[in-house]
Design a protein around this motif. Structure first.
Motif, PDB file in Angstrom:
ATOM      1  N   LYS A   9      22.765  59.633  24.434  1.00  0.00           N
ATOM      2  CA  LYS A   9      22.113  58.503  25.109  1.00  0.00           C
ATOM      3  C   LYS A   9      20.649  58.830  25.428  1.00  0.00           C
ATOM      4  N   ILE A  10      20.380  60.056  25.870  1.00  0.00           N
ATOM      5  CA  ILE A  10      19.000  60.474  26.138  1.00  0.00           C
ATOM      6  C   ILE A  10      18.179  60.374  24.860  1.00  0.00           C
ATOM      7  N   ARG A  11      18.717  60.884  23.750  1.00  0.00           N
ATOM      8  CA  ARG A  11      18.012  60.816  22.459  1.00  0.00           C
ATOM      9  C   ARG A  11      17.720  59.361  22.073  1.00  0.00           C
ATOM     10  N   THR A  12      18.721  58.509  22.226  1.00  0.00           N
ATOM     11  CA  THR A  12      18.567  57.103  21.857  1.00  0.00           C
ATOM     12  C   THR A  12      17.500  56.420  22.704  1.00  0.00           C
ATOM     13  N   LEU A  13      17.567  56.603  24.015  1.00  0.00           N
ATOM     14  CA  LEU A  13      16.615  55.943  24.904  1.00  0.00           C
ATOM     15  C   LEU A  13      15.182  56.417  24.653  1.00  0.00           C
ATOM     16  N   GLU A  16      13.958  55.041  21.212  1.00  0.00           N
ATOM     17  CA  GLU A  16      13.627  53.613  21.287  1.00  0.00           C
ATOM     18  C   GLU A  16      12.330  53.364  22.044  1.00  0.00           C
ATOM     19  N   SER A  17      12.086  54.116  23.098  1.00  0.00           N
ATOM     20  CA  SER A  17      10.916  53.876  23.939  1.00  0.00           C
ATOM     21  C   SER A  17       9.646  54.549  23.447  1.00  0.00           C
ATOM     22  N   LEU A  18       9.774  55.774  22.917  1.00  0.00           N
ATOM     23  CA  LEU A  18       8.581  56.568  22.645  1.00  0.00           C
ATOM     24  C   LEU A  18       8.366  56.917  21.172  1.00  0.00           C
ATOM     25  N   SER A  19       9.283  56.566  20.313  1.00  0.00           N
ATOM     26  CA  SER A  19       9.156  56.854  18.874  1.00  0.00           C
ATOM     27  C   SER A  19       8.652  58.274  18.623  1.00  0.00           C
ATOM     28  N   PRO A  20       9.375  59.270  19.097  1.00  0.00           N
ATOM     29  CA  PRO A  20       8.876  60.639  18.987  1.00  0.00           C
ATOM     30  C   PRO A  20       8.827  61.139  17.539  1.00  0.00           C
ATOM     31  N   LYS A  53       2.702  58.186  21.578  1.00  0.00           N
ATOM     32  CA  LYS A  53       2.589  57.376  22.789  1.00  0.00           C
ATOM     33  C   LYS A  53       2.280  58.221  24.023  1.00  0.00           C
ATOM     34  N   LEU A  54       2.435  59.540  23.911  1.00  0.00           N
ATOM     35  CA  LEU A  54       2.162  60.429  25.034  1.00  0.00           C
ATOM     36  C   LEU A  54       0.810  61.129  24.912  1.00  0.00           C
ATOM     37  N   GLU A  55       0.232  61.053  23.734  1.00  0.00           N
ATOM     38  CA  GLU A  55      -1.026  61.746  23.481  1.00  0.00           C
ATOM     39  C   GLU A  55      -2.162  61.158  24.313  1.00  0.00           C
ATOM     40  N   GLY A  56      -2.990  62.036  24.863  1.00  0.00           N
ATOM     41  CA  GLY A  56      -4.152  61.614  25.621  1.00  0.00           C
ATOM     42  C   GLY A  56      -3.859  61.197  27.052  1.00  0.00           C
ATOM     43  N   LEU A  57      -2.598  61.223  27.453  1.00  0.00           N
ATOM     44  CA  LEU A  57      -2.220  60.849  28.818  1.00  0.00           C
ATOM     45  C   LEU A  57      -2.164  62.092  29.702  1.00  0.00           C
ATOM     46  N   THR A  58      -2.377  61.892  30.990  1.00  0.00           N
ATOM     47  CA  THR A  58      -2.204  62.996  31.928  1.00  0.00           C
ATOM     48  C   THR A  58      -0.728  63.387  31.965  1.00  0.00           C
ATOM     49  N   LEU A  59      -0.464  64.574  32.454  1.00  0.00           N
ATOM     50  CA  LEU A  59       0.905  65.052  32.567  1.00  0.00           C
ATOM     51  C   LEU A  59       1.755  64.101  33.403  1.00  0.00           C
ATOM     52  N   ILE A  60       1.190  63.610  34.472  1.00  0.00           N
ATOM     53  CA  ILE A  60       1.932  62.681  35.342  1.00  0.00           C
ATOM     54  C   ILE A  60       2.281  61.399  34.591  1.00  0.00           C
ATOM     55  N   LYS A  61       1.339  60.843  33.852  1.00  0.00           N
ATOM     56  CA  LYS A  61       1.614  59.622  33.093  1.00  0.00           C
ATOM     57  C   LYS A  61       2.641  59.870  31.990  1.00  0.00           C
ATOM     58  N   GLN A  62       2.583  61.025  31.345  1.00  0.00           N
ATOM     59  CA  GLN A  62       3.583  61.370  30.327  1.00  0.00           C
ATOM     60  C   GLN A  62       4.973  61.400  30.949  1.00  0.00           C
ATOM     61  N   HIS A  63       5.085  62.084  32.071  1.00  0.00           N
ATOM     62  CA  HIS A  63       6.383  62.205  32.729  1.00  0.00           C
ATOM     63  C   HIS A  63       6.887  60.848  33.219  1.00  0.00           C
ATOM     64  N   ARG A  64       5.986  60.020  33.715  1.00  0.00           N
ATOM     65  CA  ARG A  64       6.391  58.674  34.158  1.00  0.00           C
ATOM     66  C   ARG A  64       6.994  57.876  33.009  1.00  0.00           C
ATOM     67  N   LEU A  65       6.372  57.941  31.842  1.00  0.00           N
ATOM     68  CA  LEU A  65       6.913  57.211  30.682  1.00  0.00           C
ATOM     69  C   LEU A  65       8.297  57.717  30.304  1.00  0.00           C
ATOM     70  N   ILE A  66       8.485  59.017  30.369  1.00  0.00           N
ATOM     71  CA  ILE A  66       9.790  59.600  30.038  1.00  0.00           C
ATOM     72  C   ILE A  66      10.829  59.188  31.071  1.00  0.00           C
ATOM     73  N   TYR A  67      10.474  59.281  32.345  1.00  0.00           N
ATOM     74  CA  TYR A  67      11.405  58.852  33.392  1.00  0.00           C
ATOM     75  C   TYR A  67      11.710  57.353  33.309  1.00  0.00           C
ATOM     76  N   GLN A  68      10.728  56.542  32.943  1.00  0.00           N
ATOM     77  CA  GLN A  68      10.975  55.106  32.760  1.00  0.00           C
ATOM     78  C   GLN A  68      11.970  54.881  31.634  1.00  0.00           C
ATOM     79  N   ALA A  69      11.831  55.627  30.557  1.00  0.00           N
ATOM     80  CA  ALA A  69      12.746  55.471  29.419  1.00  0.00           C
ATOM     81  C   ALA A  69      14.174  55.842  29.810  1.00  0.00           C
ATOM     82  N   LEU A  70      14.306  56.798  30.713  1.00  0.00           N
ATOM     83  CA  LEU A  70      15.628  57.293  31.111  1.00  0.00           C
ATOM     84  C   LEU A  70      16.099  56.726  32.449  1.00  0.00           C
TER      85      LEU A  70
END
Length: 90
Positions: A9-13, A16-20, A53-70
């Motif tokens: 489920k983590i992989r799927t979410l 879908e959200s970040l196209s890693p 989608k995470l490139e160029g973002l601060t660490l906090i913004k990167q983590h926020r996007l990941i937490y939002q996805a999960l």
């Protein structure tokens, strides 16, 4: 939900959200056996991820996007999450 289902489920979410371009999800729950939070049912996981989608973002913004996805998993399915954002694929 067992931890394999959580991993899937983590992989799927995240996919879908970040196209890693790179994604590795590791179950660290066995390292926390007996830990008070481990008894609550949520697992301990490490996420290693590279995504445009995470490139160029601060660490906090990167983590926020990941937490939002999960977000749907954070209350009950994930007790602890270690995040390693990579600038490129290994």
């Amino acid at each position: 939900m067992n931890n394999q289902a959580r991993l899937d489920k983590i992989r799927t979410l995240l996919t879908e959200s970040l196209s890693p371009t790179y994604l590795e999800v590791i179950d660290d729950s066995h390292l926390h056996a007996g830990h008070a939070g481990a008894r609550g049912g949520g697992g301990h996981f490490t996420v290693k991820i590279a995504s445009p989608k995470l490139e160029g973002l601060t660490l906090i913004k990167q983590h926020r996007l990941i937490y939002q996805a999960l977000d749907t998993m954070m209350q009950n399915e994930i007790h602890a999450l270690s995040i390693q954002v990579m600038t490129q694929e290994p």
